[in-house]
Design a protein around this motif. Structure first.
Motif, PDB file in Angstrom:
ATOM      1  N   LYS A  34      47.088  61.037  48.479  1.00 19.74           N
ATOM      2  CA  LYS A  34      47.927  61.362  47.181  1.00 19.74           C
ATOM      3  C   LYS A  34      48.284  63.068  47.445  1.00 19.74           C
ATOM      4  CE  LYS A  34      45.286  58.238  44.228  1.00 19.74           C
ATOM      5  NZ  LYS A  34      44.290  58.242  42.809  1.00 19.74           N
ATOM      6  N   ALA A  70      49.131  56.297  50.050  1.00 22.18           N
ATOM      7  CA  ALA A  70      48.050  56.526  49.426  1.00 22.18           C
ATOM      8  C   ALA A  70      47.057  55.271  48.989  1.00 22.18           C
ATOM      9  CB  ALA A  70      48.198  57.113  47.901  1.00 22.18           C
ATOM     10  N   LYS A  91      44.060  52.977  47.237  1.00 13.52           N
ATOM     11  CA  LYS A  91      43.685  52.982  45.948  1.00 13.52           C
ATOM     12  C   LYS A  91      42.066  53.372  45.758  1.00 13.52           C
ATOM     13  CE  LYS A  91      47.173  49.734  44.304  1.00 13.52           C
ATOM     14  NZ  LYS A  91      47.418  48.671  43.813  1.00 13.52           N
TER      15      LYS A  91
END
Length: 74
Positions: free
Chosen positions: A39, A72, A74
């Motif tokens: 992220k 990214a 999860k």
């Protein structure tokens, strides 16, 4: 009462180095602005200015789209 901790003022690394544009091919620099999960780190954590943060996120997204960086998790 606890004494206040001294925190150094954050500064924009790109402004201080007078970078013209952030290159999406320079993975070493881009990885330092990502978490372990992939992220993008926010401005308040990195200290980059608004202009360079926008440019940084665009170059990270471009590097992801051509598979230089992972997306990214999860």
């Amino acid at each position: 009462m606890q004494p206040k901790k001294f925190q150094r003022r954050k500064f924009c690394r790109f402004c201080s180095e007078k970078v013209e544009f952030i290159d999406y091919k320079n993975i070493k620099i881009l990885k330092s602005y990502l978490t372990e999960r992939g992220k993008i780190l926010p401005r308040r954590m990195t200290g980059t200015c608004a202009r360079h943060q926008r440019e940084l996120s665009e170059s990270i997204k471009l590097a992801r789209s051509i598979a230089l960086l992972a997306f990214a998790e999860k």
